[in-house]
Design a protein around this motif. Structure first.
Motif, PDB file in Angstrom:
ATOM      1  N   TRP A  56      35.362  33.354  22.700  1.00  0.00           N
ATOM      2  CA  TRP A  56      36.176  34.277  23.506  1.00  0.00           C
ATOM      3  C   TRP A  56      36.412  33.643  24.880  1.00  0.00           C
ATOM      4  N   SER A  57      37.685  33.653  25.328  1.00  0.00           N
ATOM      5  CA  SER A  57      37.943  33.123  26.667  1.00  0.00           C
ATOM      6  C   SER A  57      39.252  33.688  27.201  1.00  0.00           C
ATOM      7  N   VAL A  58      39.425  33.580  28.522  1.00  0.00           N
ATOM      8  CA  VAL A  58      40.687  33.964  29.146  1.00  0.00           C
ATOM      9  C   VAL A  58      40.959  33.001  30.286  1.00  0.00           C
ATOM     10  N   ARG A  59      42.224  32.620  30.434  1.00  0.00           N
ATOM     11  CA  ARG A  59      42.604  31.829  31.605  1.00  0.00           C
ATOM     12  C   ARG A  59      43.981  32.308  32.050  1.00  0.00           C
ATOM     13  N   ALA A  60      44.278  32.104  33.319  1.00  0.00           N
ATOM     14  CA  ALA A  60      45.560  32.561  33.837  1.00  0.00           C
ATOM     15  C   ALA A  60      46.347  31.384  34.376  1.00  0.00           C
ATOM     16  N   VAL A  61      47.661  31.467  34.238  1.00  0.00           N
ATOM     17  CA  VAL A  61      48.561  30.475  34.832  1.00  0.00           C
ATOM     18  C   VAL A  61      49.664  31.257  35.554  1.00  0.00           C
ATOM     19  N   GLY A  62      50.426  30.576  36.412  1.00  0.00           N
ATOM     20  CA  GLY A  62      51.556  31.255  37.060  1.00  0.00           C
ATOM     21  C   GLY A  62      51.256  31.648  38.494  1.00  0.00           C
ATOM     22  N   PRO A  63      52.251  32.311  39.151  1.00  0.00           N
ATOM     23  CA  PRO A  63      52.223  32.508  40.599  1.00  0.00           C
ATOM     24  C   PRO A  63      50.956  33.180  41.150  1.00  0.00           C
ATOM     25  N   TYR A  64      50.403  34.164  40.432  1.00  0.00           N
ATOM     26  CA  TYR A  64      49.252  34.890  40.991  1.00  0.00           C
ATOM     27  C   TYR A  64      47.960  34.565  40.235  1.00  0.00           C
ATOM     28  N   ALA A  65      47.959  33.415  39.511  1.00  0.00           N
ATOM     29  CA  ALA A  65      46.845  33.100  38.611  1.00  0.00           C
ATOM     30  C   ALA A  65      45.508  32.999  39.338  1.00  0.00           C
ATOM     31  N   ASP A  66      45.528  32.511  40.587  1.00  0.00           N
ATOM     32  CA  ASP A  66      44.255  32.272  41.270  1.00  0.00           C
ATOM     33  C   ASP A  66      43.515  33.574  41.576  1.00  0.00           C
ATOM     34  N   ARG A  67      44.180  34.731  41.456  1.00  0.00           N
ATOM     35  CA  ARG A  67      43.491  35.996  41.750  1.00  0.00           C
ATOM     36  C   ARG A  67      43.011  36.701  40.482  1.00  0.00           C
ATOM     37  N   VAL A  68      43.144  36.031  39.327  1.00  0.00           N
ATOM     38  CA  VAL A  68      42.763  36.676  38.058  1.00  0.00           C
ATOM     39  C   VAL A  68      41.387  36.164  37.641  1.00  0.00           C
ATOM     40  N   PRO A  69      40.413  37.073  37.382  1.00  0.00           N
ATOM     41  CA  PRO A  69      39.094  36.586  36.972  1.00  0.00           C
ATOM     42  C   PRO A  69      39.135  35.955  35.569  1.00  0.00           C
ATOM     43  N   ASP A  70      38.367  34.859  35.379  1.00  0.00           N
ATOM     44  CA  ASP A  70      38.308  34.260  34.039  1.00  0.00           C
ATOM     45  C   ASP A  70      36.949  34.562  33.406  1.00  0.00           C
ATOM     46  N   THR A  71      36.320  35.628  33.887  1.00  0.00           N
ATOM     47  CA  THR A  71      34.978  35.992  33.438  1.00  0.00           C
ATOM     48  C   THR A  71      35.045  37.180  32.475  1.00  0.00           C
ATOM     49  N   GLU A  72      33.845  37.604  32.040  1.00  0.00           N
ATOM     50  CA  GLU A  72      33.744  38.709  31.080  1.00  0.00           C
ATOM     51  C   GLU A  72      34.364  40.002  31.604  1.00  0.00           C
ATOM     52  N   ASP A  73      34.460  40.199  32.929  1.00  0.00           N
ATOM     53  CA  ASP A  73      35.052  41.473  33.391  1.00  0.00           C
ATOM     54  C   ASP A  73      36.569  41.450  33.423  1.00  0.00           C
ATOM     55  N   ASN A  74      37.192  40.350  33.010  1.00  0.00           N
ATOM     56  CA  ASN A  74      38.654  40.371  32.876  1.00  0.00           C
ATOM     57  C   ASN A  74      39.036  41.466  31.871  1.00  0.00           C
ATOM     58  N   LEU A  75      39.921  42.378  32.294  1.00  0.00           N
ATOM     59  CA  LEU A  75      40.220  43.560  31.480  1.00  0.00           C
ATOM     60  C   LEU A  75      40.913  43.201  30.155  1.00  0.00           C
ATOM     61  N   ALA A  76      41.707  42.137  30.145  1.00  0.00           N
ATOM     62  CA  ALA A  76      42.383  41.737  28.903  1.00  0.00           C
ATOM     63  C   ALA A  76      41.348  41.235  27.888  1.00  0.00           C
TER      64      ALA A  76
END
Ligand code: C5P
Length: 321
Positions: A56-76
């Motif tokens: 299980w993993s999550v990563r973000a890309v794009g304009p506001y990506a640096d404010r998105v958590p990539d940890t277990e509390d990421n809502l997605a």
């Protein structure tokens, strides 16, 4: 680069929202506030790619990506895991589905009062249901959406809708056509929703709050899609709390109204400010005026209402409702 089997990958496009009315009542035993709100989904979108993976993993890309958590509390990520936990009982899946890797292309401003995190959770539910071929309907996902957060059920459906209770009890509002908005988005820190509700409580300390209610003016204005009438009816009970935490927003509201907006309000818990305009041409004028005059911020031109979380093909075309 190895090609990914398309059967093992699904992309979902999901909009952000603004609140056209937000009537807030007393704080409940569970810490939430009783509220009635009119949500509108608007044309700024995240894309969430769901892909079968070993972990299980999550990563973000794009304009506001640096404010998105990539940890277990990421809502997605929590949404994907929750659906996996429930898949056997909900859809009769033979076994618990395996892990997914989520990639969030983040274009909805973060901590902005536009439900960007909730949108990604709604998209993860729709994407995983498709990837795992659960054969469930959007309505079947609603209880899980409500467990994840008060705004998540609305983002499953989109459009214009009334949310009551915690905001998660959704019923559609009749409206025809579209309206144009200019959004001012802070380039600084956002506002955390719990902090704005806490400030609301502080500002109303010792007061007996009425139960929340909708204004009949807004519902009637939406039915006619009359920008001036909608503009006059915009209302947000959280706005004084957001302004108390971010006094600079008053300058933004004043600037947009001076420049001819037909209505203005802080969206949800803020700090995004939404300006209603009458046409695409007015949107262009207002956005140029705001950019020239300041205060500094990102400026988006959007329309609403738009549909909720939907599976799309790789070019972005919508595949199903
Ligand atoms: O449901 P969600 O996690 O999005 O809500 C974030 C926070 O916003 C809650 O923890 C609560 O502090 C506040 N909230 C509230 N009343 C609502 C919705 C949200 O107090 N109806």
């Amino acid at each position: 680069m190895t090609a990914v089997d398309p059967a093992l990958r699904v992309t979902v496009r999901v909009p952000g929202k603004i609140n056209l009315e937000l009537s807030v009542g007393p704080r409940r035993e569970d810490g939430y506030h009783e509220l009635v709100t009119v949500f509108q989904a608007v044309s700024v979108y995240d894309r969430v790619m769901v892909q079968a993976a070993d972990e299980w993993s999550v990563r973000a890309v794009g304009p506001y990506a640096d404010r998105v958590p990539d940890t277990e509390d990421n809502l997605a990520l929590r949404a994907a895991r929750l659906l996996a936990d429930r898949a056997v009982e909900m859809a009769g899946a033979g076994t618990r589905p395996g892990p997914v890797a989520l990639t969030v292309e983040k274009k909805i401003p973060v901590a902005a009062g536009m439900a960007g995190g909730s949108a990604d959770a709604a998209a993860a539910l729709v994407g995983c249901a498709e990837l795992w071929d659960l054969g469930v309907l959007r309505d079947d996902l609603e209880p899980l959406a409500a467990e994840l957060g008060a705004d998540v059920p609305f983002l499953l459906h989109g459009g214009t809708a009334v949310g009551s209770g915690r905001g998660d009890d959704i019923s559609p509002v009749l409206s025809r056509g579209e309206v144009h908005w200019v959004l001012w988005v802070t380039t600084g820190d956002g506002l955390a929703t719990p902090a704005v509700f806490a400030e609301f409580d502080r500002l109303h300390e010792g007061q007996e709050l009425d139960l929340p209610s909708l204004s009949p003016q807004l519902v009637s204005a939406l039915r006619r899609m009359d920008p001036d009438a909608i503009g006059t009816a915009l209302r947000n009970d959280l706005q004084p709390a957001a302004l108390s935490l971010r006094p600079d927003l008053q300058e933004v509201l004043d600037a947009g109204l001076d420049l001819g907006a037909r209505g203005a309000l802080v969206s949800g818990s803020g700090p995004t400010v939404a300006f209603l305009v009458g046409s695409q041409a007015e949107a262009l004028d207002l956005s140029m005026g705001l950019a020239a005059r300041g205060p500094a911020g990102d400026i988006l031109r959007v329309t609403g209402p738009v549909g909720g979380a939907a599976v799309v093909d790789s070019r972005g075309a919508r595949l199903r409702l």
